[in-house]
Design a protein around this motif. Structure first.
Motif, PDB file in Angstrom:
ATOM      1  N   GLN A  97       1.647  -1.150  -0.466  1.00 16.89           N
ATOM      2  CA  GLN A  97       0.311   0.220  -0.322  1.00 16.89           C
ATOM      3  C   GLN A  97       0.721   1.305   0.292  1.00 16.89           C
ATOM      4  O   GLN A  97       1.834   0.999   0.233  1.00 16.89           O
ATOM      5  CB  GLN A  97      -0.543   0.071   1.520  1.00 16.89           C
ATOM      6  N   LYS A  98      -0.034   2.781  -0.547  1.00 16.09           N
ATOM      7  CA  LYS A  98       0.690   3.801  -0.489  1.00 16.09           C
ATOM      8  C   LYS A  98       1.509   3.823   0.842  1.00 16.09           C
ATOM      9  O   LYS A  98       2.913   4.435   0.910  1.00 16.09           O
ATOM     10  CB  LYS A  98      -0.094   4.910  -0.609  1.00 16.09           C
ATOM     11  N   SER A  99       0.671   3.695   2.151  1.00 18.40           N
ATOM     12  CA  SER A  99       1.274   3.872   3.630  1.00 18.40           C
ATOM     13  C   SER A  99       2.812   3.125   3.943  1.00 18.40           C
ATOM     14  O   SER A  99       2.685   3.174   4.643  1.00 18.40           O
ATOM     15  CB  SER A  99      -0.141   3.260   4.803  1.00 18.40           C
ATOM     16  N   ASN A 148       2.403  -0.148   4.648  1.00 17.08           N
ATOM     17  CA  ASN A 148       1.550  -1.832   4.869  1.00 17.08           C
ATOM     18  C   ASN A 148       2.294  -2.929   3.820  1.00 17.08           C
ATOM     19  O   ASN A 148       2.082  -1.971   2.312  1.00 17.08           O
ATOM     20  CB  ASN A 148       1.073  -1.518   4.993  1.00 17.08           C
ATOM     21  N   VAL A 155      -9.778  -3.401  -0.085  1.00 14.97           N
ATOM     22  CA  VAL A 155      -8.855  -2.994   0.216  1.00 14.97           C
ATOM     23  C   VAL A 155      -8.793  -2.403  -0.927  1.00 14.97           C
ATOM     24  O   VAL A 155      -9.118  -2.370  -2.719  1.00 14.97           O
ATOM     25  CB  VAL A 155      -7.127  -4.222  -0.232  1.00 14.97           C
ATOM     26  N   GLU A 156      -9.258  -0.711  -0.909  1.00 18.45           N
ATOM     27  CA  GLU A 156      -9.260   0.185  -2.800  1.00 18.45           C
ATOM     28  C   GLU A 156      -7.760   0.070  -3.341  1.00 18.45           C
ATOM     29  O   GLU A 156      -6.449   0.362  -3.174  1.00 18.45           O
ATOM     30  CB  GLU A 156     -10.055   1.408  -1.483  1.00 18.45           C
ATOM     31  N   GLU A 202      -7.332   2.416  -4.957  1.00 19.41           N
ATOM     32  CA  GLU A 202      -6.165   3.558  -4.668  1.00 19.41           C
ATOM     33  C   GLU A 202      -4.885   3.623  -3.365  1.00 19.41           C
ATOM     34  O   GLU A 202      -4.074   5.321  -3.385  1.00 19.41           O
ATOM     35  CB  GLU A 202      -7.770   5.106  -3.996  1.00 19.41           C
ATOM     36  N   ASP A 203      -5.195   2.833  -2.405  1.00 15.93           N
ATOM     37  CA  ASP A 203      -4.419   3.382  -2.035  1.00 15.93           C
ATOM     38  C   ASP A 203      -2.879   1.404  -2.156  1.00 15.93           C
ATOM     39  O   ASP A 203      -1.968   1.330  -1.268  1.00 15.93           O
ATOM     40  CB  ASP A 203      -5.019   1.958  -0.377  1.00 15.93           C
ATOM     41  N   ILE A 204      -3.128   0.920  -3.457  1.00 20.39           N
ATOM     42  CA  ILE A 204      -2.159  -0.059  -3.723  1.00 20.39           C
ATOM     43  C   ILE A 204      -1.129   0.399  -4.308  1.00 20.39           C
ATOM     44  O   ILE A 204      -1.467   1.131  -5.780  1.00 20.39           O
ATOM     45  CB  ILE A 204      -3.306  -0.900  -4.276  1.00 20.39           C
TER      46      ILE A 204
END
Length: 84
Positions: A23-25, A27, A71-72, A74-76
């Motif tokens: 993910q972008k974060s 994670n 899991v959206e 846009e977050d991947i």
């Protein structure tokens, strides 16, 4: 990640295979693929409840306690197939 990129990344991965989602974060999740469907969901109206429209997402199965969840897209950042 766009819908087209996600579809391309998971098209050859069988349902139930273990994948790694970055993910972008930052994670990194090890989960199992639950569906090849990555489209958004429409708003639904029930008698006393309104479920809002949801953006495109990847459907995965986490650990026993988490079950299936979204899991959206846009977050991947990346999806990798790690084992069957």
């Amino acid at each position: 990640m766009t819908k087209e990129e996600a579809k391309e990344a998971i098209k050859d991965i069988p349902i139930g295979a273990k994948i790694q989602v970055i993910q972008k974060s930052g994670n990194i999740m090890d989960v199992r693929l639950s569906s090849h469907e990555v489209s958004e969901t429409d708003e639904k109206q029930y008698e006393t409840l309104t479920v809002p429209e949801l953006p495109p997402a990847l459907l995965v199965h986490g650990h026993i306690r988490q079950g299936n969840y979204r899991v959206e897209l846009e977050d991947i950042v990346r999806i990798a197939w790690i084992e069957e």
